[in-house]
Design an enzyme around this catalytic site. Structure first.
Site, PDB file in Angstrom:
ATOM      1  N   HIS A 177       0.839  -1.202   0.000  1.00  0.00           N
ATOM      2  CA  HIS A 177       0.000   0.000   0.000  1.00  0.00           C
ATOM      3  C   HIS A 177       0.873   1.250   0.000  1.00  0.00           C
ATOM      4  CE1 HIS A 177      -2.284  -3.296   1.783  1.00  0.00           C
ATOM      5  NE2 HIS A 177      -3.386  -2.684   1.385  1.00  0.00           N
ATOM      6  N   HIS A 223      -4.259   3.641  -3.313  1.00  0.00           N
ATOM      7  CA  HIS A 223      -4.328   2.989  -1.996  1.00  0.00           C
ATOM      8  C   HIS A 223      -3.403   1.772  -1.911  1.00  0.00           C
ATOM      9  CE1 HIS A 223      -6.138   1.126   1.593  1.00  0.00           C
ATOM     10  NE2 HIS A 223      -6.061   0.008   0.895  1.00  0.00           N
ATOM     11  N   GLU A 237     -16.504  -2.674  25.449  1.00  0.00           N
ATOM     12  CA  GLU A 237     -15.699  -3.887  25.595  1.00  0.00           C
ATOM     13  C   GLU A 237     -14.524  -3.923  24.613  1.00  0.00           C
ATOM     14  OE1 GLU A 237     -18.991  -3.940  25.101  1.00  0.00           O
ATOM     15  OE2 GLU A 237     -19.864  -4.731  26.950  1.00  0.00           O
ATOM     16  N   HIS A 250     -27.370 -13.744  26.696  1.00  0.00           N
ATOM     17  CA  HIS A 250     -26.233 -13.513  27.577  1.00  0.00           C
ATOM     18  C   HIS A 250     -25.472 -14.797  27.926  1.00  0.00           C
ATOM     19  CE1 HIS A 250     -27.929  -9.611  27.885  1.00  0.00           C
ATOM     20  NE2 HIS A 250     -27.197  -9.236  28.918  1.00  0.00           N
TER      21      HIS A 250
HETATM   22  C1  TPP Z   1     -11.038  -4.075  10.378  1.00  0.00           C
HETATM   23  C2  TPP Z   1     -10.539  -3.988   8.967  1.00  0.00           C
HETATM   24  N1  TPP Z   1     -11.439  -4.038   7.963  1.00  0.00           N
HETATM   25  C3  TPP Z   1     -11.024  -3.992   6.677  1.00  0.00           C
HETATM   26  C4  TPP Z   1      -9.692  -3.892   6.389  1.00  0.00           C
HETATM   27  C5  TPP Z   1      -9.228  -3.917   4.934  1.00  0.00           C
HETATM   28  N2  TPP Z   1      -8.759  -2.541   4.566  1.00  0.00           N
HETATM   29  C6  TPP Z   1      -7.471  -2.232   4.601  1.00  0.00           C
HETATM   30  S1  TPP Z   1      -7.186  -0.634   4.232  1.00  0.00           S
HETATM   31  C7  TPP Z   1      -8.825  -0.351   3.985  1.00  0.00           C
HETATM   32  C8  TPP Z   1      -9.314   1.012   3.575  1.00  0.00           C
HETATM   33  C9  TPP Z   1      -8.800   2.040   4.497  1.00  0.00           C
HETATM   34  O1  TPP Z   1      -9.018   3.306   4.000  1.00  0.00           O
HETATM   35  P1  TPP Z   1      -8.152   4.499   4.553  1.00  0.00           P
HETATM   36  O2  TPP Z   1      -8.038   4.396   6.009  1.00  0.00           O
HETATM   37  O3  TPP Z   1      -8.718   5.744   4.004  1.00  0.00           O
HETATM   38  O4  TPP Z   1      -6.738   4.191   3.983  1.00  0.00           O
HETATM   39  P2  TPP Z   1      -6.030   4.886   2.728  1.00  0.00           P
HETATM   40  O5  TPP Z   1      -6.886   4.562   1.536  1.00  0.00           O
HETATM   41  O6  TPP Z   1      -5.988   6.317   3.027  1.00  0.00           O
HETATM   42  O7  TPP Z   1      -4.702   4.223   2.673  1.00  0.00           O
HETATM   43  C10 TPP Z   1      -9.565  -1.508   4.210  1.00  0.00           C
HETATM   44  C11 TPP Z   1     -11.026  -1.590   4.076  1.00  0.00           C
HETATM   45  C12 TPP Z   1      -8.802  -3.855   7.470  1.00  0.00           C
HETATM   46  N3  TPP Z   1      -7.494  -3.794   7.297  1.00  0.00           N
HETATM   47  N4  TPP Z   1      -9.251  -3.868   8.733  1.00  0.00           N
END
Ligand code: TPP
Length: 682
Positions: free
Chosen positions: A43, A275, A424, A486
């Site tokens: 990334h 990204h 939690e 629960h």
């Molecule tokens: C809990 C979780 N859900 C989904 C992902 C998969 N994922 C990785 S980066 C991303 C998008 C994040 O967007 P942003 O924070 O704007 O990152 P940028 O595009 O700016 O690098 C997703 C959905 C993850 N790493 N963690």
């Protein structure tokens, strides 16, 4: 799908006010894009977008010294948007972290490299926490910042006075856990926490407006944060904002940084294409032109590398001064401080376990294991001052607040007990931050059923091998009236499925104390202890301090009157049922053993001879546990029987619910006769 249209002034790469800072930032950009291209994976967008912020932060503010990455009073840097791992790896290499060589950068995302896809705590000294599941890092940062204040209250500015900085992306803020973290940090007025939002308006699917229209700054503001908005590529603005944020010490700060994802890419910048994924040689060549970066891949011009290495060493003086202050501190304070930093528990702490056990034997009373846990904690808290208790708004039910524990309050950090509120997930991830920070041993409680709400953080604690302790009471249908919503049924199996998580389910008060001893004795093993709401008989009445739970499972009662014909396995609140069934079967002339298995993980680590001896030769076996069977097949085999849950539970008095689902001595005896018959039939 069209990506966002950037504001006009974000279209082009803005002219830098400070070319040197831009050059330093471009080192990060170049390494990030080259590593992603080289490994054809990763990334580049976030590292390239946040490079200017990172440069100003590290150059002008971060207190650290690469010569001693463990220096306790260093500032902490967390990358909550962990997919941007190349940002962290670049920073570590550039500043001279000994673990992060150029070779490691070239092995980005390859097997056995230190540069895993997402930052992993154990892979390099400079990685403060494992991130990648979005939102975890922000919640970890709350734990770091809280620990810093608690230790500051105890040891003073001279020994503990540092900052926690966390980078987070749009994705982190979309995750629910971020709300819990923001709310917790705001409530507790964590003034040494500064969060940077990478406000690039882009995530994977495209522009963020596809899925979110929150006013993020108002969200933070509403929780009591100090909030600023800046151009994340304007180095003066970044510096001014950090200076302003550090001046506000009575609440946390959030700096919303408008950035361009993939800053420098000719066609991908500002779009979701930046990204992730290798951008291709053409895009990289274009970025080199735009950034004015002439060096070949992975080559950092000498003057820039020297400047970065100076940044990595600039904290040396501060570190030495701190070491002098530690030396000059009053002997008792210093000793206590150093002991805490080493993570060594006070000598003699095990006497607290003995005292708890002795108390159970002296009273002889039947009590719930949650109550036994509470009584054990009363002793432990007096012996181990670094224990930091807490609960997600279930303190009286979880029995987590030990005698003498003082509450931590907003702005008052002299206590050892946290009211995490009904958060939690935030609690679990903050506890991870506390465990990672060092100096405190966190435990926190909720109902076992809501371990699901903590699960992502439990998983990460286990992946990191840190001492976070999850106290889960109301551990079966035995909790009664609150009903199936629960009543945990599948949770034990699901938790035992997490590789390396020690899941304890003690079967009586003495075992409860033993489990606490094992938990605290393992600094690199997170633990979860499942405790009953309902009263349970005191089964272990022998004197002495031998910890029978230490091997995970043991023969509580060996068969009598001949060779063992049957083995009954049980945990927790079902252990006494197995004991009662054994009495019946022994009277009928069936030599029957009862095996208590408070921790399967530890039992699995024993040698084959011990395991064999405990399991016994006979294939007539019954396991009793008020939960789903999954996993017990391993011990009971094809001819064995399982007395457990095959559905969700029901609302009613605990005893009635147990009867409804056939958790009775008779049911265990019936199952025993079946397995005996089957084995006899061959
Ligand atoms: C809990 C979780 N859900 C989904 C992902 C998969 N994922 C990785 S980066 C991303 C998008 C994040 O967007 P942003 O924070 O704007 O990152 P940028 O595009 O700016 O690098 C997703 C959905 C993850 N790493 N963690």
């Amino acid at each position: 799908m069209a990506d966002i249209t950037l504001p006009a002034d974000f279209k082009a790469v803005p002219k830098p006010r400070d070319q040197h800072l831009r050059d330093l930032a471009d080192c990060i950009r170049a390494l990030a894009m080259d590593a992603v291209q080289h490994s054809n994976s990763g990334h580049p967008g976030a590292p390239m977008g946040m490079a200017d912020i990172a440069t100003v932060l590290f150059k002008d503010f971060m207190q650290f010294d690469t010569a001693d990455p463990h220096w306790f009073d260093r500032d902490r840097f967390l990358l909550s948007n962990g997919h941007g791992s190349m940002l962290l790896y670049s920073l570590l290499y550039l500043t001279g972290d000994k673990d992060m060589t150029l070779d490691e950068l070239k092995r980005f995302r390859q097997i056995d490299s230190r540069t895993a896809g997402h930052p992993e705590y154990h892979l390099a000294d400079g990685i403060e926490t494992t991130t990648g599941p979005l939102g975890q890092g922000i919640a970890n940062s709350v734990g770091f910042a809280l620990s810093e204040r608690i230790l500051n209250a105890k040891f003073g500015d001279d020994l503990c006075n540092h900052w926690t900085y966390v980078f987070m992306g749009d994705g982190c803020l979309m995750e629910g856990i971020s709300q819990e973290a923001i709310s917790l940090a705001g409530h507790y007025k964590l003034g040494h926490l500064i969060a940077f939002w990478d406000n690039n308006s882009v995530s994977i699917d495209g522009p963020t407006h596809l899925a979110v229209s929150d006013n993020e700054m108002e969200r933070f503001h509403a929780s009591g944060w100090h909030v600023q908005e800046i151009d994340g590529h304007d180095t003066d603005a970044i510096r001014n904002a950090i200076t302003a944020a550090r001046a506000v010490t009575d609440r946390p700060s959030m700096i919303a940084c408008k950035t361009i994802i993939g800053f420098g890419f000719p066609t991908r910048a500002g779009t979701s294409k930046a990204h992730s994924d290798a951008p291709g040689e053409e895009e990289i060549a274009g970025a080199r032109k735009i950034l004015g970066w002439d060096s070949p891949p992975f080559v950092i011009p000498e003057d820039l590398l020297r400047a970065w290495r100076d940044i990595g060493a600039k904290g040396r003086g501060a570190r030495m001064a701190w070491a002098d202050r530690v030396k000059a501190a009053p002997a008792a304070l210093r000793q206590e401080f150093e002991r805490r930093l080493n993570g060594t528990l006070p000598t003699g702490w095990k006497q607290a376990i003995s005292a708890a056990r002795a108390g159970f034997l002296a009273s002889g009373k039947d009590i719930a294991t949650r109550a036994a846990s509470g009584a054990t904690l009363d002793h432990l808290a007096a012996a181990i001052p670094e224990l930091l208790g807490g609960s997600a708004d279930l303190t009286p039910s979880n029995n987590t607040k030990a005698k003498g524990m003082i509450e931590i309050k907003p702005g008052e950090y002299g206590g050892t007990y946290m009211h995490y509120g009904v958060r939690e997930h935030g609690m679990a991830a903050a506890m991870n931050g506390i465990a990672l920070h060092g100096g405190l041993v966190p435990y926190g409680g909720t109902f076992m059923c809501f371990s699901d709400y903590c699960r992502p953080a439990i998983r990460l604690a286990t992946l990191m091998g840190i001492r976070t302790i999850f106290v889960m009471t109301h551990d079966s249908i035995g909790l009664g009236e609150d009903g199936p919503t629960h009543q945990p049924v599948e949770h034990l199996a699901a938790l035992r499925a997490i590789p390396g998580l020690a899941v304890y389910r003690p079967g009586d008060p003495v075992e409860t104390a033993e489990c606490w001893e094992l938990i605290l004795d393992a600094p690199h093993r997170p633990a979860l202890i499942a405790l009953s709401r309902q009263t349970m008989p005191l089964l272990r009445r022998e004197p002495g301090d031998e910890n029978k739970s230490a091997r995970g499972a043991y023969v509580l009662h060996e068969a009598e009157g001949g060779e063992r014909k049957l083995t009954l396995f049980a945990t927790g609140s079902e252990l006494h049922l197995a004991v009662a069934a054994r009495d019946v079967l022994q009277k009928e002339g069936v030599p029957t053993a009862v095996v208590s298995m408070p921790c399967r993980l530890i039992f699995e680590q024993q040698d084959a001879a011990y395991k064999k001896a405990v399991l016994g030769a006979t294939h007539a076996r019954v396991a009793v546990e008020a939960a789903v069977e999954l996993g017990w097949e391993r011990y009971i085999g094809f001819q064995g029987r399982f007395v457990g849950m095959h559905s969700f539970g029901a609302s009613g008095k605990g005893g009635d619910v147990f009867k409804k689902f056939d958790f009775t001595t008779e049911a265990v005896v019936r199952a025993a006769r079946e397995t005996l018959a089957e084995v006899a039939a061959g």
